[in-house]
Scaffold this motif. Structure first.
Motif, PDB file in Angstrom:
ATOM      1  N   GLU A  77       0.489  -1.388   0.077  1.00 57.14           N
ATOM      2  CA  GLU A  77      -0.268  -0.009  -0.390  1.00 57.14           C
ATOM      3  C   GLU A  77       1.006   1.735   0.015  1.00 57.14           C
ATOM      4  N   ILE A  78       1.032   2.219  -1.173  1.00 56.83           N
ATOM      5  CA  ILE A  78       1.976   2.952  -1.230  1.00 56.83           C
ATOM      6  C   ILE A  78       1.225   4.569  -1.299  1.00 56.83           C
ATOM      7  N   SER A  79       1.865   5.312  -0.826  1.00 59.30           N
ATOM      8  CA  SER A  79       1.238   6.331  -0.636  1.00 59.30           C
ATOM      9  C   SER A  79       2.451   6.742  -2.017  1.00 59.30           C
ATOM     10  N   VAL A  80       2.185   7.863  -3.051  1.00 56.79           N
ATOM     11  CA  VAL A  80       2.482   8.864  -4.029  1.00 56.79           C
ATOM     12  C   VAL A  80       2.938   9.976  -3.621  1.00 56.79           C
ATOM     13  N   ILE A  81       4.053  10.739  -3.194  1.00 59.11           N
ATOM     14  CA  ILE A  81       4.387  11.952  -2.764  1.00 59.11           C
ATOM     15  C   ILE A  81       4.348  13.439  -3.649  1.00 59.11           C
ATOM     16  N   ILE A  82       3.902  14.033  -4.962  1.00 55.84           N
ATOM     17  CA  ILE A  82       3.808  14.664  -5.064  1.00 55.84           C
ATOM     18  C   ILE A  82       3.871  16.190  -4.833  1.00 55.84           C
ATOM     19  N   PRO A  83       5.337  17.025  -4.823  1.00 55.42           N
ATOM     20  CA  PRO A  83       4.803  18.661  -4.549  1.00 55.42           C
ATOM     21  C   PRO A  83       4.732  19.063  -5.431  1.00 55.42           C
ATOM     22  N   VAL A  84       4.406  20.261  -5.600  1.00 54.45           N
ATOM     23  CA  VAL A  84       3.532  21.145  -7.056  1.00 54.45           C
ATOM     24  C   VAL A  84       3.791  21.979  -6.543  1.00 54.45           C
ATOM     25  N   TYR A  85       4.260  22.966  -7.729  1.00 57.58           N
ATOM     26  CA  TYR A  85       4.955  24.275  -7.949  1.00 57.58           C
ATOM     27  C   TYR A  85       5.618  25.078  -9.061  1.00 57.58           C
ATOM     28  N   ASN A  86       4.446  25.472 -10.106  1.00 57.54           N
ATOM     29  CA  ASN A  86       3.880  25.966 -11.740  1.00 57.54           C
ATOM     30  C   ASN A  86       4.332  25.012 -12.387  1.00 57.54           C
ATOM     31  N   ALA A  87       4.002  23.265 -12.013  1.00 61.70           N
ATOM     32  CA  ALA A  87       3.565  22.265 -12.744  1.00 61.70           C
ATOM     33  C   ALA A  87       2.523  21.885 -13.348  1.00 61.70           C
ATOM     34  N   ALA A  88       1.764  23.228 -14.398  1.00 60.92           N
ATOM     35  CA  ALA A  88       0.270  23.067 -14.464  1.00 60.92           C
ATOM     36  C   ALA A  88       0.297  22.557 -15.881  1.00 60.92           C
TER      37      ALA A  88
ATOM     38  N   GLN B  24      -1.279  10.800 -13.334  1.00 58.83           N
ATOM     39  CA  GLN B  24      -2.004   9.215 -14.239  1.00 58.83           C
ATOM     40  C   GLN B  24      -0.811   8.615 -14.330  1.00 58.83           C
ATOM     41  N   SER B  25       0.202   9.075 -14.684  1.00 59.15           N
ATOM     42  CA  SER B  25       1.387   7.696 -14.081  1.00 59.15           C
ATOM     43  C   SER B  25       1.316   6.542 -13.331  1.00 59.15           C
ATOM     44  N   ALA B  26       0.906   7.660 -11.639  1.00 59.17           N
ATOM     45  CA  ALA B  26       1.213   6.929 -10.408  1.00 59.17           C
ATOM     46  C   ALA B  26      -0.241   6.112 -10.193  1.00 59.17           C
ATOM     47  N   VAL B  27      -1.329   6.740 -11.240  1.00 56.61           N
ATOM     48  CA  VAL B  27      -3.026   6.506 -11.276  1.00 56.61           C
ATOM     49  C   VAL B  27      -2.840   4.695 -10.890  1.00 56.61           C
ATOM     50  N   GLN B  28      -2.312   4.410 -12.152  1.00 54.69           N
ATOM     51  CA  GLN B  28      -2.192   2.966 -13.080  1.00 54.69           C
ATOM     52  C   GLN B  28      -2.241   1.512 -12.373  1.00 54.69           C
ATOM     53  N   PHE B  29      -1.067   2.503 -10.930  1.00 55.09           N
ATOM     54  CA  PHE B  29      -1.197   0.979 -10.565  1.00 55.09           C
ATOM     55  C   PHE B  29      -1.823   0.372  -9.004  1.00 55.09           C
ATOM     56  N   GLU B  30      -2.092  -0.384  -8.828  1.00 52.70           N
ATOM     57  CA  GLU B  30      -3.142  -1.104  -7.513  1.00 52.70           C
ATOM     58  C   GLU B  30      -1.889  -1.113  -6.487  1.00 52.70           C
TER      59      GLU B  30
ATOM     60  N   ASP C 262       7.199  17.237 -12.903  1.00 57.91           N
ATOM     61  CA  ASP C 262       6.742  17.373 -14.388  1.00 57.91           C
ATOM     62  C   ASP C 262       7.712  15.847 -14.659  1.00 57.91           C
ATOM     63  N   ASP C 263       7.571  15.071 -13.683  1.00 53.86           N
ATOM     64  CA  ASP C 263       7.903  13.545 -14.475  1.00 53.86           C
ATOM     65  C   ASP C 263       7.185  12.199 -14.172  1.00 53.86           C
ATOM     66  N   HIS C 264       7.313  11.475 -14.665  1.00 53.11           N
ATOM     67  CA  HIS C 264       5.953   9.666 -14.888  1.00 53.11           C
ATOM     68  C   HIS C 264       6.641   9.548 -14.548  1.00 53.11           C
ATOM     69  N   TYR C 265       5.927   8.191 -13.841  1.00 45.72           N
ATOM     70  CA  TYR C 265       5.938   6.655 -13.963  1.00 45.72           C
ATOM     71  C   TYR C 265       6.004   6.099 -14.793  1.00 45.72           C
TER      72      TYR C 265
ATOM     73  N   ALA D  35      15.270   1.014 -17.119  1.00 43.03           N
ATOM     74  CA  ALA D  35      14.482   3.097 -16.210  1.00 43.03           C
ATOM     75  C   ALA D  35      12.965   2.449 -16.192  1.00 43.03           C
ATOM     76  N   VAL D  36      12.540   2.762 -14.278  1.00 41.54           N
ATOM     77  CA  VAL D  36      11.748   2.807 -14.113  1.00 41.54           C
ATOM     78  C   VAL D  36       9.970   4.089 -13.841  1.00 41.54           C
ATOM     79  N   ALA D  37      10.435   5.171 -14.044  1.00 43.40           N
ATOM     80  CA  ALA D  37      10.309   6.286 -14.610  1.00 43.40           C
ATOM     81  C   ALA D  37      11.631   7.670 -14.849  1.00 43.40           C
ATOM     82  N   MET D  38      11.096   8.457 -15.516  1.00 39.67           N
ATOM     83  CA  MET D  38      11.363   9.151 -16.026  1.00 39.67           C
ATOM     84  C   MET D  38      11.626  10.591 -15.765  1.00 39.67           C
ATOM     85  N   ARG D  39      12.417  10.729 -15.928  1.00 36.05           N
ATOM     86  CA  ARG D  39      12.829  12.466 -15.921  1.00 36.05           C
ATOM     87  C   ARG D  39      12.509  13.764 -16.689  1.00 36.05           C
TER      88      ARG D  39
END
Length: 312
Positions: free
Chosen positions: A3-14, A22-28, A93-96, A219-223
């Motif tokens: 059971e994973i909590s993914v933490i995303i700090p958000v600053y000017n990333a619209a 969406q890249s994190a939502v896909q995982f059960e 600004d990255d994704h899994y 790679a498991v994620a992209m910067r």
């Protein structure tokens, strides 16, 4: 199941935030996605609110004063709010990639493992960002370490104390940790560091916790590299670069002293701290101080300190 909590700090990333989420939502295994909105000046808050309304897994928080406190403080708030047994991080600004947690599902069956880290790739989002990045760094298709490691070997590798070259270290996007493992030593991000708080956190984590390499060949994620990446804006060994490195190693030096870590890594951290401290000095005093420090610690010449024109 994890059971994973993914933490995303958000600053000017619209421009990038929805793709990250969406890249994190896909995982059960992902129980929740925690957005910490940090007083953006674009419409990031509006997008956060929309995502938290439309996607049940997404939870939105701001700092109590709704102010701007930086990525370190935002990640700390995310850790406090996390309900999952495991924590993962993702920059806005990255994704899994689809294989993000494959190694974790196997490795966390061993209760002694506190954290798992993997490799990440690089994606150029703008041509200007690509040019700036490649002008300052060699072409990096995969940010990873050079060999499988765990426990004390990870800590030594991060400080270049291993007999083998550890590699380009690892990125927060690739790290998953047991939340409970953070608590005995209250491991958190140094909120006073506006940059390099991730490096500071990772080194402290590697000392206090048992980390293990996961997938270090793919790679498991992209910067995402774009026009506004802070990492591409600073010239290496410029005054601004040296100042930021000084603050990082000053933080680690204070931690090493207060935690009474073993002599070898403590000395390594001190030498790095002192080398960047010296790089900030000027004129005759600078060279007298350098001479005195070299006489006491000749090993300082083996650190990243440079006698560059920036420091004259």
């Amino acid at each position: 199941m994890l059971e994973i909590s993914v933490i995303i700090p958000v600053y000017n990333a619209a421009e990038f935030l929805e793709k990250a989420v969406q890249s994190a939502v896909q995982f059960e295994e992902v129980k929740e996605i925690i957005l910490i909105e940090d007083l953006s000046t674009d419409n990031s808050l509006e997008i956060c609110e929309q995502l938290s309304t439309e996607i049940p897994k997404v939870k939105l928080f701001q700092h109590p004063d709704k102010g701007n406190h930086g990525a370190g403080a935002s990640r700390n708030l995310g850790i406090e709010k996390a309900a999952g047994s495991f924590i993962a991080f993702l920059d806005a600004d990255d994704h899994y990639l689809p294989n993000r947690f494959d190694a974790e599902k196997k490795l966390f069956k061993d209760p002694k493992i506190d954290g798992v880290f993997n490799a990440i790739g690089t994606e150029y989002l703008t041509e200007k960002g690509k040019e700036e990045f490649q002008s300052k760094f060699k072409e990096i298709s995969l940010s990873t370490v050079n060999y499988p490691a765990e426990g004390e070997e990870v800590f030594k590798g991060l400080l270049s104390l291993s007999t083998k070259t550890f590699g380009t270290s690892f990125h927060l996007n690739s790290l998953t940790i047991r939340k409970a493992s953070l608590e005995p030593h209250q491991i958190r991000f140094n909120k006073e560091l506006r940059v390099h708080q991730d490096s500071d956190f990772i080194i402290k984590l590697a000392y206090h916790c048992h980390l293990k390499t996961g997938n270090i060949t793919e790679a498991v994620a992209m910067r995402g590299v774009h026009d506004n990446n802070r990492i591409t804006k600073i010239v290496k060994y410029s005054p601004q670069y040296n100042q930021r490195q000084f603050l990082l190693w000053q933080s680690l030096n204070q931690w090493a002293i207060s935690n009474q870590i073993p002599a070898e890594p403590r000395k390594r951290i001190y030498l790095m701290y002192k080398s960047f401290d010296l790089s900030l000095k000027k004129g005759f005093i600078k060279y007298c101080t350098i001479l005195g420090e070299v006489l006491k610690n000749p090993e300082i010449l083996k650190t990243k300190y440079r006698f560059t024109y920036y420091n004259r």
